[in-house]
Scaffold this motif. Structure first.
Motif, short mmCIF file in Angstrom:
data_model
loop_
_atom_site.label_atom_id
_atom_site.label_comp_id
_atom_site.label_asym_id
_atom_site.label_seq_id
_atom_site.Cartn_x
_atom_site.Cartn_y
_atom_site.Cartn_z
N GLU A 227 0.82 -1.20 0.00
CA GLU A 227 0.00 0.00 0.00
C GLU A 227 0.86 1.26 0.00
N MET A 228 1.93 1.24 0.81
CA MET A 228 2.84 2.39 0.86
C MET A 228 3.56 2.58 -0.48
N GLN A 229 3.98 1.48 -1.09
CA GLN A 229 4.67 1.58 -2.38
C GLN A 229 3.75 2.14 -3.46
N GLN A 230 2.49 1.69 -3.45
CA GLN A 230 1.52 2.20 -4.42
C GLN A 230 1.25 3.68 -4.21
N ARG A 231 1.16 4.10 -2.94
CA ARG A 231 0.93 5.51 -2.63
C ARG A 231 2.11 6.36 -3.11
N ASN A 232 3.33 5.87 -2.87
CA ASN A 232 4.52 6.61 -3.31
C ASN A 232 4.62 6.68 -4.82
N GLN A 233 4.19 5.61 -5.49
CA GLN A 233 4.24 5.61 -6.94
C GLN A 233 3.26 6.63 -7.51
N GLN A 234 2.06 6.72 -6.93
CA GLN A 234 1.08 7.71 -7.38
C GLN A 234 1.60 9.12 -7.17
N ARG A 235 2.22 9.33 -5.98
CA ARG A 235 2.76 10.66 -5.70
C ARG A 235 3.86 11.01 -6.69
N GLN A 236 4.70 10.03 -7.01
CA GLN A 236 5.79 10.27 -7.96
C GLN A 236 5.25 10.59 -9.35
N GLN A 237 4.20 9.89 -9.76
CA GLN A 237 3.63 10.14 -11.07
C GLN A 237 2.99 11.52 -11.14
N GLN A 238 2.38 11.95 -10.02
CA GLN A 238 1.76 13.28 -9.99
C GLN A 238 2.79 14.40 -10.12
N HIS A 239 4.00 14.14 -9.64
CA HIS A 239 5.05 15.16 -9.68
C HIS A 239 5.98 15.00 -10.88
N ALA A 240 5.70 14.06 -11.75
CA ALA A 240 6.50 13.88 -12.96
C ALA A 240 6.21 15.03 -13.92
N PRO A 241 7.17 15.43 -14.73
CA PRO A 241 6.97 16.57 -15.64
C PRO A 241 5.75 16.41 -16.54
N ASP A 242 5.56 15.23 -17.10
CA ASP A 242 4.41 15.03 -17.99
C ASP A 242 3.10 15.24 -17.25
N ALA A 243 3.03 14.76 -16.00
CA ALA A 243 1.79 14.89 -15.23
C ALA A 243 1.53 16.36 -14.87
N ILE A 244 2.58 17.08 -14.53
CA ILE A 244 2.41 18.49 -14.19
C ILE A 244 1.94 19.27 -15.42
N ALA A 245 2.52 18.99 -16.57
CA ALA A 245 2.10 19.67 -17.80
C ALA A 245 0.65 19.36 -18.11
N GLN A 246 0.23 18.13 -17.90
CA GLN A 246 -1.15 17.77 -18.17
C GLN A 246 -2.11 18.46 -17.20
N GLN A 247 -1.71 18.58 -15.92
CA GLN A 247 -2.53 19.31 -14.96
C GLN A 247 -2.71 20.76 -15.40
N LEU A 248 -1.63 21.36 -15.90
CA LEU A 248 -1.70 22.75 -16.36
C LEU A 248 -2.71 22.89 -17.50
N VAL A 249 -2.63 21.99 -18.47
CA VAL A 249 -3.54 22.04 -19.61
C VAL A 249 -4.98 21.84 -19.16
N THR A 250 -5.20 20.90 -18.25
CA THR A 250 -6.56 20.59 -17.80
C THR A 250 -7.16 21.76 -17.03
N GLN A 251 -6.38 22.36 -16.13
CA GLN A 251 -6.93 23.40 -15.27
C GLN A 251 -7.09 24.73 -15.97
N THR A 252 -6.23 25.03 -16.94
CA THR A 252 -6.31 26.32 -17.64
C THR A 252 -7.12 26.25 -18.93
N GLY A 253 -7.20 25.07 -19.54
CA GLY A 253 -7.87 24.95 -20.82
C GLY A 253 -7.06 25.47 -21.98
N VAL A 254 -5.79 25.75 -21.76
CA VAL A 254 -4.89 26.26 -22.80
C VAL A 254 -4.04 25.10 -23.31
N PRO A 255 -3.92 24.92 -24.63
CA PRO A 255 -3.17 23.77 -25.16
C PRO A 255 -1.69 23.82 -24.83
N LEU A 256 -1.10 22.65 -24.84
CA LEU A 256 0.31 22.51 -24.47
C LEU A 256 1.22 23.28 -25.43
#
Length: 634
Positions: free
Chosen positions: A312-341
């Motif tokens: 459970e801890m490993q899965q939680r850490n993996q999710q946190r790592q994916q959320q902070h990965a550059p691709d995930a951050i860029a996707q959050q930006l696009v989703t929240q602003t509605g402006v294309p990459l």
């Protein structure tokens, strides 16, 4: 003859003529300098590309996109020495009754004596007139060949007592020509004019001929040479090399600006070298301590329970790592602003410049200071005044590293596509690379941002309804509106009524910046040329900074922030009048007496300015009366 680096970058560049000591006219042939490998050439070229794209590629054959995209074609040089040559090698007898002109342009020698060899009384001086063309060509004004005697050896230049070149005449003093007079015709540019057909009549070539005619100017006239210079914030090179290797580093910078991530940009080094996140992120010391504590408390009674908690801890850490990965951050930006990459990739440079002073330095933030602080005078009054003016940020940055880079020149005009943008000659000491001359200034600066919500309200009050992208974060989408607003907008040209919202917002930011510079110079006791502006319109931000590294400018803005901040803000807020009103107000509400700055302080040529954006009044290009941003009702 000693000159400062800033003077060299604007006034003493290859191909420019100047008056040397002793009345000699010279032309800069070369600048020798120290190679600057510590500056970020990649980021600098992005800035130059942004400026150069104002010219179509056919008007910048020496700086096409493929060249500007190749950092190996350029070298950064900090000027140290300047080489010059005698130019023009055309000499004119200063005896008005003689006025003979002698051309030594194609000779290795010079006149053996100062006295005119014809009249024996006048002195030979260099002819101060030259011929220029918008392609960048520069030629001496040589005497023409007489149509009657077939020689130019007897030509005199008769000014007819006038300073207007159109009144000048060539006069052949050969006795057999009877004083034949010829108007000054500059001729065709030998670099550009290539007749399509030698048998074609001249009138068929007339349009092409007119376009390729040169013009005659005094060598020191402004039209003979325009340095093309860009200014940008120095982005650390080594610390952020891995960050710039990210494909979406522009989106990461924007996410940092909008608060989607708080990670320092340097922390993306690991992500840059390992963009594929590991499938097993492992456990931290805190995770292990938590497991040991839970086991000691008797929570785990079987090995299976311990294994399940570990997974459970490993899965939680993996999710946190994916959320902070550059691709995930860029996707959050696009989703929240509605402006294309793609948009974020294009504007990343400007947004990065907005956040870097706060990332690297220790800024002093006005709105973070307690009302009773002793760090500045009248802190509560300063905060209240700034808020009433619609400012969201006012920070003092004591180490603001600005780079001034000169990458080319134009002649005759600075208007894109009406002249050719030329690079400087290749540097033979650096493998034939194209030189970019740079100077770095470490200065104190004031960083100021407008309140985006108030800007939206101001636009609506003036009859404009901003189109907001459909993002999941309404607040971020409203702020991202200004990023899209300036997409493909030529900010170095006068914005017309077909782009009303862009004209409104940029005019507001630009005018406020100019008034801040002018009032700061008054309170600091400085010449306005000692201060410069730096606009970042997509983030509604501008900086004013000291552009000198010595003298009274050192610490001037720091003293302003600490001792006279409230007084300065109030002076800006009340600078609604011009000595030339009502004429100025009825025309553009902008002139040298109220809003203009020197060319070294404003990189947008004093365009798109108007007190009406701040204080209200008529805007002729928008054809409407505006409510000012500083209106108390907002």
């Amino acid at each position: 003859m000693n000159r400062g680096k800033q003077q060299v970058l604007f006034n003493y560049l290859p191909g420019r003529t100047f008056d040397f000591e002793g009345g000699v006219i010279s032309r800069i042939s070369r600048i020798r300098g120290l190679q600057r490998n510590d500056l970020n050439l990649q980021v600098l070229l992005l800035k130059i590309q942004e400026d150069a794209r104002g010219w179509d590629e056919q008007f910048r054959p020496g700086l096409p996109d493929r060249v500007l995209s190749d950092a190996s074609r350029f070298v950064l040089l900090e000027p140290k020495n300047v080489d010059a040559e005698l130019f023009p090698k055309v000499f004119w007898c200063d005896n008005r009754s003689c006025g003979r002109v002698f051309d030594y342009s194609n000779r290795d020698d010079l006149p053996r004596q100062v006295t005119c060899p014809v009249c024996r009384t006048g002195k030979l001086v260099q002819l101060r007139f030259v011929k220029i063309h918008h392609c960048g060509a520069l030629e001496p004004l040589a005497p023409p060949v007489c149509q009657e005697c077939g020689s130019s050896n007897h030509m005199m230049l008769d000014t007819r007592g006038s300073e207007r070149i159109s009144n000048f005449r060539w006069v052949c003093r050969n006795p057999q020509c009877n004083g034949r007079r010829v108007s000054l015709y500059p001729g065709l540019c030998r670099v550009c004019y290539q007749p399509n057909n030698a048998q074609q009549p001249n009138n068929a070539q007339a349009p092409n001929r007119r376009e390729n005619e040169m013009s005659i100017e005094v060598h020191r006239a402004g039209r003979t040479y325009y340095a093309q210079t860009t200014t940008l914030l120095n982005i650390p090179r080594r610390q952020l090399d891995a960050f710039f290797n990210l494909s979406d580093w522009g989106a990461i910078a924007a996410a940092k600006f909008f608060g989607i991530t708080n990670r320092p940009l340097e922390d993306f080094n690991l992500s840059a070298s390992n963009q594929q996140a590991t499938s097993n992120p492992g456990l931290s010391n805190d995770d292990l301590n938590e497991l040991m504590s839970r086991q000691a408390s008797g929570e785990f009674t079987t090995p299976e329970q311990m294994t399940a908690a570990l997974q459970e801890m490993q899965q939680r850490n993996q999710q946190r790592q994916q959320q902070h990965a550059p691709d995930a951050i860029a996707q959050q930006l696009v989703t929240q602003t509605g402006v294309p990459l793609t948009t974020w990739r294009q504007v990343g440079q400007e947004i990065l410049e907005t956040i870097m002073p706060l990332e690297n330095g220790r800024p002093k933030k006005l709105f973070n200071l307690p009302p009773t602080t002793q760090e500045i005078q009248n802190p509560q009054l300063a905060q209240q005044t700034a808020q009433s003016m619609g400012l969201a940020q006012l920070d003092l940055v004591t180490d603001f590293p600005m780079i001034v880079a000169t990458y080319g020149y134009t002649r005759a005009t600075t208007t894109p596509n009406e002249c050719r943008l030329n690079p400087f000659p290749p540097e033979r000491d650096h493998g034939g690379k194209l030189p970019i001359y740079v100077d770095e200034v470490q200065a104190d600066a004031l960083l100021i941002s407008l309140n985006p919500d108030r800007v939206h309200t101001w636009l609506q009050r003036n009859g404009y309804q901003p189109t907001i992208s459909d993002g999941s974060g309404p607040n971020l989408a409203r702020r991202a509106y200004f990023v899209q607003l300036f997409e493909d907008v030529p900010l170095r040209e006068t914005l017309q009524g077909d782009r009303p919202e862009a004209r409104m917002v940029f005019g507001l930011l630009h005018t406020l910046s100019h008034l801040c510079v002018r009032q700061a110079a008054l309170l600091c006791g400085l010449d306005r040329t000692s201060l410069s502006e730096y606009l970042m319109p997509r983030t509604l931000t501008f900086a004013i900074y000291c552009n000198h590294r010595f003298g009274a400018t050192i610490g001037a803005l720091t003293a302003l922030f600490e001792q006279s901040l409230a007084e300065w803000l109030n002076a800006v807020r009340t600078a609604r009048r011009c000595v030339y009103d009502p004429v100025c107000r009825e025309r553009e509400s902008s002139c040298h007496a109220c809003t203009h700055l020197a060319e070294t302080s404003c990189r947008f040529f004093n365009l798109n300015l108007g007190r009406s954006f701040l204080f209200g009044g008529q805007d002729r290009l928008l054809n409407k009366s505006l409510i000012g941003y500083l209106d108390p009702s907002l």
